[in-house]
Design an enzyme around this catalytic site. Structure first.
Site, PDB file in Angstrom:
ATOM      1  N   ASP A  15       0.748  -4.878 -43.573  1.00  0.00           N
ATOM      2  CA  ASP A  15       1.307  -5.548 -44.742  1.00  0.00           C
ATOM      3  C   ASP A  15       0.293  -6.566 -45.276  1.00  0.00           C
ATOM      4  OD1 ASP A  15       3.728  -6.184 -46.464  1.00  0.00           O
ATOM      5  OD2 ASP A  15       3.136  -8.163 -45.717  1.00  0.00           O
ATOM      6  N   LYS A  24       0.286  -6.287 -52.471  1.00  0.00           N
ATOM      7  CA  LYS A  24       1.276  -6.867 -53.391  1.00  0.00           C
ATOM      8  C   LYS A  24       0.610  -7.427 -54.640  1.00  0.00           C
ATOM      9  CE  LYS A  24       3.890  -8.330 -49.311  1.00  0.00           C
ATOM     10  NZ  LYS A  24       2.891  -8.807 -48.351  1.00  0.00           N
ATOM     11  N   HIS A  28       5.224  -8.915 -55.656  1.00  0.00           N
ATOM     12  CA  HIS A  28       5.371  -9.932 -54.603  1.00  0.00           C
ATOM     13  C   HIS A  28       6.623 -10.802 -54.816  1.00  0.00           C
ATOM     14  CE1 HIS A  28       2.604 -12.172 -51.569  1.00  0.00           C
ATOM     15  NE2 HIS A  28       3.861 -12.394 -51.281  1.00  0.00           N
TER      16      HIS A  28
HETATM   17  N1  NAP Z   1       6.760 -10.957 -49.287  1.00  0.00           N
HETATM   18  C1  NAP Z   1       6.638 -12.247 -49.025  1.00  0.00           C
HETATM   19  O1  NAP Z   1       6.873 -13.118 -49.874  1.00  0.00           O
HETATM   20  C2  NAP Z   1       6.212 -12.659 -47.643  1.00  0.00           C
HETATM   21  C3  NAP Z   1       6.352 -13.997 -47.239  1.00  0.00           C
HETATM   22  C4  NAP Z   1       5.970 -14.344 -45.947  1.00  0.00           C
HETATM   23  C5  NAP Z   1       5.459 -13.379 -45.098  1.00  0.00           C
HETATM   24  N2  NAP Z   1       5.292 -12.083 -45.532  1.00  0.00           N
HETATM   25  C6  NAP Z   1       4.712 -11.032 -44.630  1.00  0.00           C
HETATM   26  O2  NAP Z   1       5.436 -11.017 -43.434  1.00  0.00           O
HETATM   27  C7  NAP Z   1       4.549 -11.213 -42.323  1.00  0.00           C
HETATM   28  C8  NAP Z   1       5.261 -11.904 -41.167  1.00  0.00           C
HETATM   29  O3  NAP Z   1       5.690 -13.189 -41.525  1.00  0.00           O
HETATM   30  P1  NAP Z   1       4.966 -14.532 -41.062  1.00  0.00           P
HETATM   31  O4  NAP Z   1       3.537 -14.243 -40.747  1.00  0.00           O
HETATM   32  O5  NAP Z   1       5.230 -15.546 -42.057  1.00  0.00           O
HETATM   33  O6  NAP Z   1       5.746 -14.967 -39.759  1.00  0.00           O
HETATM   34  P2  NAP Z   1       6.154 -14.300 -38.371  1.00  0.00           P
HETATM   35  O7  NAP Z   1       5.602 -12.931 -38.221  1.00  0.00           O
HETATM   36  O8  NAP Z   1       7.606 -14.511 -38.220  1.00  0.00           O
HETATM   37  O9  NAP Z   1       5.433 -15.280 -37.330  1.00  0.00           O
HETATM   38  C9  NAP Z   1       4.057 -15.338 -37.207  1.00  0.00           C
HETATM   39  C10 NAP Z   1       3.736 -16.441 -36.197  1.00  0.00           C
HETATM   40  O10 NAP Z   1       4.274 -16.090 -34.902  1.00  0.00           O
HETATM   41  C11 NAP Z   1       3.231 -16.093 -33.929  1.00  0.00           C
HETATM   42  N3  NAP Z   1       3.516 -14.965 -33.000  1.00  0.00           N
HETATM   43  C12 NAP Z   1       3.358 -13.649 -33.229  1.00  0.00           C
HETATM   44  N4  NAP Z   1       3.744 -12.925 -32.160  1.00  0.00           N
HETATM   45  C13 NAP Z   1       4.143 -13.803 -31.221  1.00  0.00           C
HETATM   46  C14 NAP Z   1       4.652 -13.659 -29.906  1.00  0.00           C
HETATM   47  N5  NAP Z   1       4.808 -12.469 -29.353  1.00  0.00           N
HETATM   48  N6  NAP Z   1       4.990 -14.783 -29.233  1.00  0.00           N
HETATM   49  C15 NAP Z   1       4.843 -16.002 -29.791  1.00  0.00           C
HETATM   50  N7  NAP Z   1       4.383 -16.204 -31.052  1.00  0.00           N
HETATM   51  C16 NAP Z   1       4.024 -15.116 -31.753  1.00  0.00           C
HETATM   52  C17 NAP Z   1       1.946 -15.885 -34.718  1.00  0.00           C
HETATM   53  O11 NAP Z   1       0.843 -16.467 -34.036  1.00  0.00           O
HETATM   54  P3  NAP Z   1      -0.694 -16.046 -34.221  1.00  0.00           P
HETATM   55  O12 NAP Z   1      -0.863 -15.457 -35.597  1.00  0.00           O
HETATM   56  O13 NAP Z   1      -1.415 -17.318 -34.035  1.00  0.00           O
HETATM   57  O14 NAP Z   1      -1.031 -15.040 -33.180  1.00  0.00           O
HETATM   58  C18 NAP Z   1       2.241 -16.636 -36.011  1.00  0.00           C
HETATM   59  O15 NAP Z   1       2.036 -18.023 -35.861  1.00  0.00           O
HETATM   60  C19 NAP Z   1       3.408 -12.018 -42.956  1.00  0.00           C
HETATM   61  O16 NAP Z   1       2.263 -12.060 -42.162  1.00  0.00           O
HETATM   62  C20 NAP Z   1       3.243 -11.296 -44.266  1.00  0.00           C
HETATM   63  O17 NAP Z   1       2.536 -10.082 -44.078  1.00  0.00           O
HETATM   64  C21 NAP Z   1       5.685 -11.715 -46.777  1.00  0.00           C
END
Ligand code: NAP
Length: 348
Positions: free
Chosen positions: A82, A116, A149
């Protein structure tokens, strides 16, 4: 109308925290502060952010981290990535993908790459160039899925977050139905295999689905979703209309003050299954037939997050997790709160 057959249910999120992208989340008021490039938006953001956000900036990712994450993920079996131009790391992601394709570990056609369209490119005349920029950065000839997006168009220009004197986003006079038509043309041109949306509420999605002469249906609506924001109504609305749901922020992100991974209910379920909290949070979506895109640049976590197909949550586990719902939205995008298409002013 259907242009993709299957979206891999588990993908790697790639949104990184940097001084030129997301700055932070203020726990108390749940303010999500975006800051991109320009001095004005950065200054404004720093005025708004709390000490935590500033502190967090010392633990930013290095540019190579996401390249390495993609390589590790492909080796581990991930096929869905993504991405977004707004994340400012598509070039590094492209390097990782290209390396693995060259090594023969994976073929391009086995991958499912998402990008996006950012809000400043909603004018019809800007859509193809925006898509081409992402393709060039990712070093690809086509995307598997291209998402709008947000439903909101912003004033076009180099500043990705054009702000007025009050620090609120300056809208464009675009309509997302027109933007959609330009995205449909990307499918015709073979630049993308399918198109979809993100952060659309049910009324916006309904309006799009009812658009006269709709040629391609959105294949997914990518929305924030986790046990503190279960999105029951929006998910059933999307699924009843044949639009899949993709859950972002499935682990609760890295927002201080919100400790989804440490929630006692999640930890109890994790212990019961001898799994980690993250694995429980990921599995939760899979059992709701929701695509999930946890992000990590940490090798052990990337591997761990993929080990979610060898166990099943019971109905009771699922209900306990659904019971944690507190309508807690982390990505509120408050500086866009006055926009005519701001999606979070209605219940779902
Ligand atoms: N469409 C939109 O508007 C939108 C908005 C937000 C996000 N997104 C997409 O959704 C994806 C996921 O959301 P997000 O990145 O915001 O948050 P998330 O996936 O909920 O959380 C990511 C965080 O959790 C940590 N993490 C990952 N696996 C872990 C585990 N097994 N144990 C402990 N901690 C862990 C990561 O650390 P490290 O990275 O330091 O390893 C990072 O700090 C984004 O990367 C993006 O691609 C889309």
């Amino acid at each position: 109308m259907e242009t993709v057959e299957k979206i891999p249910i588990l993908g790697l999120g790639t949104w990184k925290r940097t001084p030129t992208s997301f700055v932070g989340c203020i726990p108390g008021c749940l303010m999500v502060c975006y800051a991109i490039g320009s001095d004005t938006s950065l200054k404004l953001c720093f005025q708004l952010v709390c000490c935590w956000c500033i502190e967090k900036q010392s633990s930013l990712e290095a540019p190579g981290d996401v390249t390495n994450a993609v390589k590790v993920a492909i080796d581990a079996g991930y096929r869905h990535f993504d991405c977004a131009s707004f994340y400012h790391n598509e070039t590094e992601i492209g390097v990782g993908i290209q390396l693995k394709v060259k090594e023969g570990v994976v073929k391009r056609e086995d991958l499912f790459i998402v990008s996006k369209l950012w809000c400043t490119c909603h004018e019809k005349s800007l859509v193809e160039a925006a898509c081409t920029r992402s393709l060039r950065a990712l070093k690809l000839s086509y995307l598997d899925l291209y998402l709008m997006h947000w439903p909101m168009g912003f004033q076009s220009g180099r500043n990705e977050l054009p702000l007025d004197q009050e620090g609120m986003v300056i809208p464009s006079d675009t309509d997302f139905l027109d933007t959609w038509e330009a995205m449909e043309e990307l499918v015709d041109a073979g630049l993308v295999r399918a198109i979809g949306v993100s952060n659309f509420n049910h009324e916006q999605l309904e309006r799009l689905l009812n658009k006269p002469n709709l040629r391609f249906k959105p294949v997914t609506n990518q929305i924030e979703c986790h046990p503190y924001l279960t999105q029951k109504n929006l998910i059933s609305f999307c699924q009843s209309r044949g639009v899949s749901v993709t859950a972002y922020l499935p682990l609760g992100g890295s927002s201080e003050g919100v400790h989804l991974l440490e929630d006692p209910v999640i930890q109890r379920i994790a212990e019961k299954h001898s799994k980690s909290s993250a694995q429980i949070l990921i599995r939760f979506h899979i059992q709701r037939h929701v695509i999930v895109i946890p992000k990590s640049v940490t090798q052990t976590w990337i591997l761990e997050n993929f080990q979610v197909f060898d166990f099943e949550l019971s109905e009771e586990d699922m209900n306990d997790m659904l019971g944690l719902d507190r309508n807690l939205r982390l990505a509120t995008f408050p500086i866009a709160g006055n926009h005519k298409d701001y999606p979070f002013n209605i219940e779902y």
